[in-house]
Scaffold this active site. Structure first.
Site, mmCIF file in Angstrom:
data_model
loop_
_atom_site.group_PDB
_atom_site.id
_atom_site.type_symbol
_atom_site.label_atom_id
_atom_site.label_comp_id
_atom_site.label_asym_id
_atom_site.label_seq_id
_atom_site.Cartn_x
_atom_site.Cartn_y
_atom_site.Cartn_z
ATOM 1 N N ASP A 216 16.162 40.362 49.258
ATOM 2 C CA ASP A 216 17.097 39.660 48.783
ATOM 3 C C ASP A 216 16.446 38.745 47.764
ATOM 4 O O ASP A 216 15.588 37.930 48.009
ATOM 5 C CB ASP A 216 17.574 38.910 49.879
ATOM 6 C CG ASP A 216 19.003 38.266 49.566
ATOM 7 O OD1 ASP A 216 20.208 39.031 49.669
ATOM 8 O OD2 ASP A 216 18.989 36.934 48.879
ATOM 9 N N ASN A 224 23.260 32.681 38.009
ATOM 10 C CA ASN A 224 24.583 32.982 37.390
ATOM 11 C C ASN A 224 25.265 31.765 37.015
ATOM 12 O O ASN A 224 26.001 31.733 36.138
ATOM 13 C CB ASN A 224 25.499 33.670 38.443
ATOM 14 C CG ASN A 224 25.196 35.168 38.553
ATOM 15 O OD1 ASN A 224 24.799 35.692 37.691
ATOM 16 N ND2 ASN A 224 25.395 35.716 39.876
ATOM 17 N N HIS A 229 27.182 35.362 34.338
ATOM 18 C CA HIS A 229 26.790 36.671 35.077
ATOM 19 C C HIS A 229 26.089 37.753 33.922
ATOM 20 O O HIS A 229 25.622 38.715 34.671
ATOM 21 C CB HIS A 229 28.183 37.251 35.498
ATOM 22 C CG HIS A 229 28.971 36.643 36.412
ATOM 23 N ND1 HIS A 229 28.236 36.601 37.848
ATOM 24 C CD2 HIS A 229 29.729 35.331 36.614
ATOM 25 C CE1 HIS A 229 29.209 35.687 38.664
ATOM 26 N NE2 HIS A 229 30.127 35.083 37.707
ATOM 27 N N ASP A 233 23.071 39.829 35.516
ATOM 28 C CA ASP A 233 22.778 41.213 35.539
ATOM 29 C C ASP A 233 21.583 41.905 35.047
ATOM 30 O O ASP A 233 21.031 42.656 35.341
ATOM 31 C CB ASP A 233 24.140 41.904 34.546
ATOM 32 C CG ASP A 233 25.318 41.838 35.340
ATOM 33 O OD1 ASP A 233 25.350 41.793 36.713
ATOM 34 O OD2 ASP A 233 26.417 42.197 34.876
ATOM 35 N N GLU A 259 22.870 40.720 44.944
ATOM 36 C CA GLU A 259 21.218 40.701 45.041
ATOM 37 C C GLU A 259 20.471 41.242 46.115
ATOM 38 O O GLU A 259 19.403 40.918 46.279
ATOM 39 C CB GLU A 259 20.995 39.241 44.812
ATOM 40 C CG GLU A 259 21.301 38.389 45.922
ATOM 41 C CD GLU A 259 22.623 37.742 46.063
ATOM 42 O OE1 GLU A 259 22.713 36.810 47.034
ATOM 43 O OE2 GLU A 259 23.533 38.279 45.665
#
Length: 359
Positions: A216, A224, A229, A233, A259
């Protein structure tokens, strides 16, 4: 089936009947590795190949190949995974095949022909076939093989797309469910050695065990929030590329969503599994991401045991991950180690619902 020229020859009606059966088998599997094996077996029923070689090449340069060839000693076809490079001649032919939907062909020694066919997807991963056969093979057989090859390529493309996360290209959650249940069935049956999916180094003959790890990205939301965003990405894409570069071909890499990522590994012992996860964690920490940001990852892992359900494995690995998050992040913990040290009990805590499930 008769044998001449050291390879088997079936009549064309016989071969076509077998191909119909193999086409049905192709359409009834959702396992891409099983699809590869079915195709190679069917191809060798149709044509008296000296060998059929399936070459898999990823955009980041990783290569694998599965070869099925006629063995004169046993007078039968044998399949084996090989991870050495293609020969210069094979590689040149594959490069030519990538430029033509009809493939490429050349004359080999000993009255033999060698041909190559290749397909590449939008992510830059390619699947190529290299075959060698006698020049005396009839045109009708070659036409039948090309049709069977097209069916295989189409099925493989469909299955591959359905198993992949559209952003990262890693395996998706739905395919994880198939893999983990299959692994638990094999491990629970006490068959040895266990081979879940992809090939391992041929020199590694030790008893291998499976490990499941949840990875994680730490504080992902702040990326973000700070950059948008699209930047998030980009981090996910780079993160997944580092996963592919760090873990082995035999390790299955999944994006669960957001994530969160999962790895299923084959290693001989806990120390090797921990070393693989730590190697990846340090690779992420050392990488300079765009905007000069440092990204870290927390890992929680557990050995895959046949006595546990998939939900239990994920729950216990998540407990180890939660412990890593609560104790500084950018760390890796094994569930078994935490239980042995008294840091965790065998109770699985649902942190979001506040419930406890006992296994």
């Amino acid at each position: 089936m008769q044998v001449t020229d050291s390879t088997p020859h079936a009549s064309l009606p016989e071969a076509e009947g077998s191909i119909l059966n193999y086409t049905v088998k192709l359409s009834s599997t959702s396992d891409i590795k099983q699809l590869d094996r079915i195709f190679l077996e069917g191809a060798c029923q149709l044509l008296p190949f000296d060998y059929v070689l399936l070459h898999l090449s990823s955009a980041n340069g990783r290569e694998m190949r599965l070869k099925r060839c006629w063995d004169r000693g046993s007078r039968s076809y044998q399949s084996n995974w090989q991870q050495d490079a293609l020969t210069d001649e094979q590689r040149r032919l594959v490069e030519k095949a990538r430029l033509s939907p009809e493939g490429a062909q050349a004359t080999a020694g000993g009255n033999r022909q060698i041909a190559a066919f290749s397909r590449q997807n939008d992510r830059g991963n390619s699947v190529s076939l290299v075959v060698q056969y006698a020049s005396s093979v009839s045109a009708e057989r070659l036409v039948a093989f090309r049709a069977f090859k097209r069916i295989y390529f189409n099925f493989r493309s469909f299955i591959d797309e359905s198993q992949r996360d559209p952003l990262t290209g890693l395996l998706n959650r739905r395919y994880f469910d198939d893999c983990i249940h299959r692994a638990l069935e094999v491990i629970g049956s006490e068959k040895s050695p266990v081979v879940l999916d992809a090939p391992r180094r041929s020199t590694d003959t030790r008893q291998l065990r499976h490990w499941l790890a949840i990875l994680d990205i730490d504080h992902f939301k702040r990326f973000n929030d700070a950059y948008g965003h699209l930047y998030g990405d980009e981090i996910l894409l780079l993160f997944s590329r580092i996963m592919e570069q760090t873990f082995r071909e035999s390790d299955l890499l999944f994006r669960f969503g957001g994530e969160e990522f999962v790895v299923i590994m084959e290693n001989a012992n806990p120390a090797e599994a921990m070393a693989a996860l730590e190697r990846f964690r340090m690779a992420i920490h050392a990488h300079r991401f765009p905007q000069g940001e440092r990204v870290t990852v927390s890992c929680g892992a557990i050995e895959v045991a046949g006595s546990l359900s998939a939900a239990s494995l994920l729950g216990k690995a998540d407990e180890a991950l939660y412990y890593a998050k609560a104790h500084g992040r950018n760390r890796t913990f094994m569930y078994e180690d935490l239980v042995a040290s008294g840091e965790l009990s065998e109770a699985i805590i649902n942190h979001t619902a506040g419930q406890v499930e006992l296994f």
